[in-house]
Structures are given as C-alpha cells and as structure tokens.
Design an enzyme around this catalytic site. Structure first.
Site, PDB file in Angstrom:
ATOM      1  N   LYS A  39       0.828  -1.212   0.000  1.00  0.00           N
ATOM      2  CA  LYS A  39       0.000   0.000   0.000  1.00  0.00           C
ATOM      3  C   LYS A  39       0.860   1.257   0.000  1.00  0.00           C
ATOM      4  O   LYS A  39       0.565   2.232  -0.683  1.00  0.00           O
ATOM      5  CB  LYS A  39      -0.949  -0.013   1.194  1.00  0.00           C
ATOM      6  CG  LYS A  39      -1.951  -1.141   1.076  1.00  0.00           C
ATOM      7  CD  LYS A  39      -2.980  -1.115   2.165  1.00  0.00           C
ATOM      8  CE  LYS A  39      -3.750  -2.439   2.175  1.00  0.00           C
ATOM      9  NZ  LYS A  39      -4.306  -2.827   0.871  1.00  0.00           N
ATOM     10  N   GLU A 136       0.491  -1.297   7.288  1.00  0.00           N
ATOM     11  CA  GLU A 136       1.332  -2.435   6.891  1.00  0.00           C
ATOM     12  C   GLU A 136       2.760  -2.306   7.413  1.00  0.00           C
ATOM     13  O   GLU A 136       3.648  -3.013   6.952  1.00  0.00           O
ATOM     14  CB  GLU A 136       1.345  -2.583   5.359  1.00  0.00           C
ATOM     15  CG  GLU A 136       0.018  -3.068   4.810  1.00  0.00           C
ATOM     16  CD  GLU A 136       0.035  -3.336   3.317  1.00  0.00           C
ATOM     17  OE1 GLU A 136       0.958  -2.880   2.610  1.00  0.00           O
ATOM     18  OE2 GLU A 136      -0.892  -4.007   2.856  1.00  0.00           O
ATOM     19  N   GLY A 207     -15.358   2.494  -4.111  1.00  0.00           N
ATOM     20  CA  GLY A 207     -15.200   1.738  -5.352  1.00  0.00           C
ATOM     21  C   GLY A 207     -16.047   2.339  -6.459  1.00  0.00           C
ATOM     22  O   GLY A 207     -16.003   3.547  -6.721  1.00  0.00           O
ATOM     23  N   ASP A 237      -5.204   2.642  -3.339  1.00  0.00           N
ATOM     24  CA  ASP A 237      -3.923   3.326  -3.067  1.00  0.00           C
ATOM     25  C   ASP A 237      -3.691   4.431  -4.099  1.00  0.00           C
ATOM     26  O   ASP A 237      -3.153   5.496  -3.779  1.00  0.00           O
ATOM     27  CB  ASP A 237      -2.759   2.326  -3.143  1.00  0.00           C
ATOM     28  CG  ASP A 237      -2.953   1.146  -2.210  1.00  0.00           C
ATOM     29  OD1 ASP A 237      -3.578   1.324  -1.153  1.00  0.00           O
ATOM     30  OD2 ASP A 237      -2.475   0.046  -2.550  1.00  0.00           O
ATOM     31  N   GLY A 272      -2.073  -5.705 -12.164  1.00  0.00           N
ATOM     32  CA  GLY A 272      -0.962  -5.309 -11.289  1.00  0.00           C
ATOM     33  C   GLY A 272      -1.319  -4.118 -10.427  1.00  0.00           C
ATOM     34  O   GLY A 272      -2.379  -3.490 -10.594  1.00  0.00           O
TER      35      GLY A 272
HETATM   36  O1  RIB Z   1      -3.618  -2.251  -1.744  1.00  0.00           O
HETATM   37  C1  RIB Z   1      -3.027  -3.199  -2.571  1.00  0.00           C
HETATM   38  C2  RIB Z   1      -1.781  -3.735  -1.954  1.00  0.00           C
HETATM   39  O2  RIB Z   1      -2.123  -4.428  -0.770  1.00  0.00           O
HETATM   40  C3  RIB Z   1      -1.048  -4.743  -2.795  1.00  0.00           C
HETATM   41  O3  RIB Z   1      -0.133  -4.167  -3.688  1.00  0.00           O
HETATM   42  C4  RIB Z   1      -0.424  -5.671  -1.765  1.00  0.00           C
HETATM   43  O4  RIB Z   1       0.959  -5.622  -1.724  1.00  0.00           O
HETATM   44  C5  RIB Z   1      -1.058  -5.284  -0.436  1.00  0.00           C
HETATM   45  O5  RIB Z   1      -0.208  -4.567   0.346  1.00  0.00           O
END
Ligand code: RIB
Length: 291
Positions: A39, A136, A207, A237, A272
C-alpha cells in the site's frame, strides 16, 4: 510541500483465478505475474506520477532492491529506504475474472522499521508537509507523533483494517482515508458514526460508487468513473496517492477527488498494482474523454 510516506513495500505475486478459492479448495491459476506493490509503495508511486514530491520511508531485504529502483524511476525520493537482512515484504494475491481480489500478506522488512529511520527522514521535513501512513508497517503511531512534533499534518489510510491500531491512531490524524468496508469496521470498533469521529477530515472511497469527503463544513461526494475492471488491486492506493498529491499542491477537495477517481479508474483497468498506476498526462486525457 512534500509528502513523507512511512509505508510498506511489497513484492506482489499475482495469480489469475476463475474464482476466489474457498476454504479447502485447490485451484489452478490461469495466469501469474510478480510486480511492485504494498500500500505504501503504491501510494508513493501515485503521488509521484501525479506530480507530487514524495519521500518514502521504509525498508526492503537484499533481494528487493529492484523495488527501490522502480520507486526511484517513478520519481519517488528513496534516500530513506533501508536495505535490511530481512526478506522484503510480499503479498500473495488472487484475482478473479471480475477483477476482485483476496490478499495474504507477509510483512517481512516492513515491520522492522525503527524510530531512528523516522527521525532521520523527518529532519528534512518542514511545517505544513504531510506524513502519510497505512497499517502495513510497525511504528505507525510513533511516526505520527514524531511528525506532529515537527508541525506536519498526518494522513492515515486505515488499511488493512486493525481495530485497535485504528482506534489508537485517530487522535493523531488530520485526514483519515477508509473504504466503505473499513468505514463500517471503524464505526463498529469505535461505536461512533463517521460524522462524529474526532478527525478533522475523513475520505471514504466506495469503489464503483465514488468517494465522499467529510470535513467540519459538511460532506461532498464525487461519482466514480465507470470502467471495465480487470484488477482492482491498488486502485484505492492510487486514489489516496493522487488525492494527497492534489491537496498538497493546494487543489480544492473536489478537484482532488475527481482527479483521484479518474486515476483509480484507469488503474483498475490494468493488471498489477504499482505498474498499473497512470501518470498525470494519462489522467488528464481520460478526463477530457469523459467530459
Ligand atoms: O492495496 C493493494 C496492496 O495491498 C497490494 O499491492 C499488496 O501488496 C497489499 O499490500
């Protein structure tokens, strides 16, 4: 101004599947690729591609140096990304034919960040800059506190949602970004609806249903751009990164959200995460085509 992004960097392993696997099911994938994700990294790339100035604070393992090069090539300042003797974070991502995904994370180097890394990066910061965070990495709360003591504003994308972490973060956040599922989880965790959260601004992405920004002065919504989704991994993101770049550049909230919605829509039409994020010229072209 600059956005300091204290964020994750992952290597995404993406499997195309006919449907998301059920418990106990073994499923053959119909396609596979690896690429840059996380993210934090996705948001940094989006900010840079939107024309914003972004310093990424994070860490990878020795085998993940290529991810740092990719960030640098996109225009992200990578001087504060450490290489540790710990594997780079990664994500196992299943994407079905409707573009929906299910993700399993391995945090790796993303949760070995130190207070020293935060302090060292923030010596470059100026009052009025932003610190951007997600869920994260370790030390998100400490990073927010340090940023505030330097006069930065704090934006927090509460994803992946962890109730205790989100609750702790709210008092040190100026802008909270959540999707509609996280918004419901947060409401349940705090017992408060989003209108009454103790955060000056709340951005809710929905969304295909668009996005809403709630400020002290009320709330404004913008619709999403209708597209045929191929892979929505990283679309949120992209929205957050484009939104941050725009508000950091002094755009109005409505302009920022419209541009962010367009960027997220384009991103979702491609496979991707980071590699699918459009640059600003593409976003402008897309918006002209819709108008
Ligand atoms: O938000 C998408 C992301 O979530 C992905 O790229 C994956 O790595 C996770 O962190």
């Amino acid at each position: 101004m600059t956005v300091f992004n204290f964020g994750s960097i992952n290597i995404d392993h993406v499997y195309r599947v006919p449907h998301l696997p059920a418990a106990g099911e073994t499923l053959a994938s119909t396609g596979f690729h690896s690429g840059l994700g996380g993210k934090g990294a996705n948001q940094s790339i989006a900010i840079a591609k939107a024309g914003g100035k972004v310093v990424h604070i994070g860490a990878v393992g020795p085998e993940g140096r290529w991810t740092v090069e990719m960030l640098a090539q996109a225009g992200v300042d990578t001087d504060h990304i450490a290489t540790l003797e710990i594997p780079t974070g990664h994500a196992i991502i299943n994407v079905d034919d409707a573009g929906e995904n299910a993700i399993v994370l391995f945090h790796g180097a993303n949760t070995a960040l130190t207070q020293e890394m935060i302090d060292s990066a923030l010596t470059q910061a100026r009052a009025g800059d932003w610190l951007l965070l997600q869920n994260e990495t370790n030390l998100a709360f400490q990073a927010a506190q340090a940023a505030r003591s330097h006069g930065l504003k704090v934006a927090y994308a509460a994803a992946p949602f962890v109730a205790d972490v989100a609750r702790r973060m709210l008092p040190v956040v100026d802008l909270l970004a959540v999707n509609d599922i996280e918004a419901a989880q947060l409401a349940e965790a705090t017992g408060s609806d989003l209108q009454n959260l103790p955060v000056p601004e709340v951005l809710i992405t929905r969304g295909a249903k668009g996005a809403t920004l709630r400020t002290g002065g009320g709330s404004i919504s913008v619709p999403a751009f209708p597209v045929q989704a191929v892979d929505t991994t990283g679309a949120g993101d992209t929205f957050t990164g484009y939104f941050m770049a725009a508000i950091d550049a002094g755009w109005t909230a409505r302009e920022a959200r419209t541009q962010a919605a367009a960027a997220a829509a384009i991103q979702g039409t491609r496979a991707g995460a980071a590699q699918a994020i459009p640059d600003k010229a593409e976003v402008m072209e897309f918006m002209k085509g819709i108008a």
